[in-house]
Enzyme design. Structure first.
Site, PDB file in Angstrom:
ATOM      1  N   ARG A 199     -22.082 -17.611  -4.663  1.00 56.15           N
ATOM      2  CA  ARG A 199     -23.473 -17.927  -4.659  1.00 56.15           C
ATOM      3  C   ARG A 199     -23.820 -17.844  -3.176  1.00 56.15           C
ATOM      4  NH1 ARG A 199     -25.665 -20.738  -9.030  1.00 56.15           N
ATOM      5  NH2 ARG A 199     -24.559 -19.852 -11.108  1.00 56.15           N
ATOM      6  N   HIS A 219      -6.832 -17.755   6.304  1.00 54.62           N
ATOM      7  CA  HIS A 219      -6.610 -16.205   6.190  1.00 54.62           C
ATOM      8  C   HIS A 219      -7.551 -15.326   6.149  1.00 54.62           C
ATOM      9  CE1 HIS A 219      -3.104 -13.610   4.598  1.00 54.62           C
ATOM     10  NE2 HIS A 219      -3.894 -13.068   5.253  1.00 54.62           N
ATOM     11  N   GLU A 251      -3.867 -17.041   9.953  1.00 48.25           N
ATOM     12  CA  GLU A 251      -2.934 -15.972   9.312  1.00 48.25           C
ATOM     13  C   GLU A 251      -3.652 -14.603   9.118  1.00 48.25           C
ATOM     14  OE1 GLU A 251      -2.301 -17.978   5.703  1.00 48.25           O
ATOM     15  OE2 GLU A 251      -0.594 -18.911   6.476  1.00 48.25           O
ATOM     16  N   HIS A 280       3.263 -21.499   0.790  1.00 49.22           N
ATOM     17  CA  HIS A 280       2.878 -20.705  -0.436  1.00 49.22           C
ATOM     18  C   HIS A 280       3.443 -21.371  -1.628  1.00 49.22           C
ATOM     19  CE1 HIS A 280       0.848 -16.822  -1.870  1.00 49.22           C
ATOM     20  NE2 HIS A 280       1.437 -17.241  -2.753  1.00 49.22           N
TER      21      HIS A 280
HETATM   22  C1  LIG Z   1       0.423 -16.313   3.702  1.00 52.28           C
HETATM   23  C2  LIG Z   1       0.404 -17.230   2.469  1.00 52.28           C
HETATM   24  O1  LIG Z   1       1.261 -17.410   1.892  1.00 52.28           O
HETATM   25  C3  LIG Z   1      -1.124 -17.752   2.313  1.00 52.28           C
HETATM   26  O2  LIG Z   1      -1.318 -18.685   3.320  1.00 52.28           O
HETATM   27  C4  LIG Z   1      -2.162 -16.874   2.012  1.00 52.28           C
HETATM   28  O3  LIG Z   1      -3.254 -17.557   2.956  1.00 52.28           O
HETATM   29  C5  LIG Z   1      -2.577 -16.945   0.823  1.00 52.28           C
HETATM   30  O4  LIG Z   1      -3.872 -16.179   0.661  1.00 52.28           O
HETATM   31  P1  LIG Z   1      -4.548 -16.205  -0.610  1.00 52.28           P
HETATM   32  O5  LIG Z   1      -5.317 -17.674  -0.425  1.00 52.28           O
HETATM   33  O6  LIG Z   1      -5.513 -15.032  -0.333  1.00 52.28           O
HETATM   34  O7  LIG Z   1      -4.036 -16.266  -1.901  1.00 52.28           O
HETATM   35  N1  LIG Z   2       0.754 -20.016   4.444  1.00 56.74           N
HETATM   36  C1  LIG Z   2       0.833 -20.683   3.182  1.00 56.74           C
HETATM   37  C2  LIG Z   2      -0.558 -21.306   3.094  1.00 56.74           C
HETATM   38  O1  LIG Z   2      -1.567 -21.293   4.032  1.00 56.74           O
HETATM   39  C3  LIG Z   2      -1.165 -21.502   1.683  1.00 56.74           C
HETATM   40  O2  LIG Z   2      -0.456 -21.063   0.643  1.00 56.74           O
HETATM   41  P1  LIG Z   2      -0.786 -21.539  -0.625  1.00 56.74           P
HETATM   42  O3  LIG Z   2      -0.994 -23.062  -0.674  1.00 56.74           O
HETATM   43  O4  LIG Z   2      -2.502 -21.147  -0.810  1.00 56.74           O
HETATM   44  O5  LIG Z   2      -0.104 -20.739  -1.709  1.00 56.74           O
END
Ligand SMILES: CC(=O)[C@@H](O)[C@H](O)COP(=O)(O)O
Ligand SMILES: NCC(=O)COP(=O)(O)O
Length: 281
Positions: A26, A51, A82, A208
């Site tokens: 939104r 990221h 990231e 992750h």
């Molecule tokens: C590098 C990693 O594993 C995550 O930090 C990443 O930021 C996930 O990206 P999304 O949130 O776009 O799934």
């Molecule tokens: N580097 C992993 C991160 O920042 C977050 O990953 P997630 O918890 O969204 O899978």
């Protein structure tokens, strides 16, 4: 396995990608990414991770600078950005520093521009020489550099050779095995990879798909984890529990791994997390 009492307490870095994802649906500016950061930091998060993907599906360029300004008020907390250094990450980092804003860590992730989510680490020796100068530039900008890596012990010496400070172990395979008979084998894979990284002189981050269920066991089984960056599951939990209670819960998960159950304001909640049917990409 006994907690790694020789290690410093693992820091929790909250990834705010998914707050931005909801906000972007939104033109109202809510949920606020900066408010989320403030609440998480007030609850004791060690830092914030974002990221900013090239397609800006969630974190947008202005979020990066807005959050850096939030972190200015928290000098002892860390800001981790990231991204793929061959796409937009280095330009983002240069601009953050050109504005005199804080930037403590850059995590290099080999994602494609339209990738669904991060799902693999760097390849060595293939990526080594092209990474080396960007690692040096990032460090010259004042940022620690962490390379997103699969849990492969044999890759850690080659990774160290191109100059990063840390590696971040991509933990989706560990999380995916959590409810399967392969849990112990996966944990051993990460233990070996982390030990190889430490032996090579690298710090160890992880992230992750970590969550309240699998985090304590991971930190008990894997040595020397300096930082876990967690977003998707933590923000999902915060939709139910709120940011403050959720960050406190994740900090208690970390405390339990270090043998301090309940040291962060009481026992953690074991409220089961609801799951929809796993939806394919
Ligand atoms: C590098 C990693 O594993 C995550 O930090 C990443 O930021 C996930 O990206 P999304 O949130 O776009 O799934
Ligand atoms: N580097 C992993 C991160 O920042 C977050 O990953 P997630 O918890 O969204 O899978």
């Amino acid at each position: 396995m006994a907690p790694h009492l020789h290690s410093r307490r693992t820091a929790l870095s909250v990834n705010l990608n998914k707050v931005a994802l909801v906000r972007n649906t939104r033109h109202l500016g809510i949920p606020s990414v900066t408010r989320a950061a403030t609440l998480c930091l007030q609850a004791g998060a060690g830092g914030i991770t974002v990221h900013p993907r090239p397609d800006e599906r969630h974190i947008r360029l202005h979020d990066v600078f807005d959050l850096a300004q939030v972190l200015q008020a928290w000098p002892e907390r860390e800001y981790n950005i990231e991204g793929n250094p061959f796409h937009n990450l280095m330009d983002v980092a240069r601009e953050v520093r050109a504005r005199g804003l804080p930037l403590h860590q850059l995590t290099f992730v080999p994602d494609g521009e339209g990738q669904f989510t991060s799902d693999h680490g760097w390849s060595f020796p293939q990526d080594a020489e092209r990474l080396r100068p960007l690692i040096a530039e990032a460090q010259a900008l004042g940022a620690r550099v962490s390379l997103f890596m699969d849990p492969e012990p044999a890759a850690m010496v080659a990774a160290k050779a191109v100059g990063p400070d840390r590696v971040e172990l991509y933990t989706e395979p560990y999380a995916a095995a959590w409810h399967t008979p392969q849990r112990a084998d996966q944990l051993e894979r990460y233990r070996a990879a982390a030990q190889a990284a430490l032996d090579a002189g690298l710090g160890v981050n992880a992230g992750h798909d970590l969550n309240r269920d699998n985090l304590t066991a991971f930190l008990r089984g894997v040595p020397g984890v300096s930082e876990v960056s967690i977003g998707h599951a933590l923000i999902a939990d915060a939709l139910e529990l709120g940011y403050s209670a959720t960050v406190a819960d994740y900090r208690r998960c970390i405390d339990e791994a270090f043998g301090d159950a309940g040291s962060s304001a009481g026992p953690r909640s074991h409220r089961p997390r609801g799951h929809d049917e796993r939806v394919g990409p």
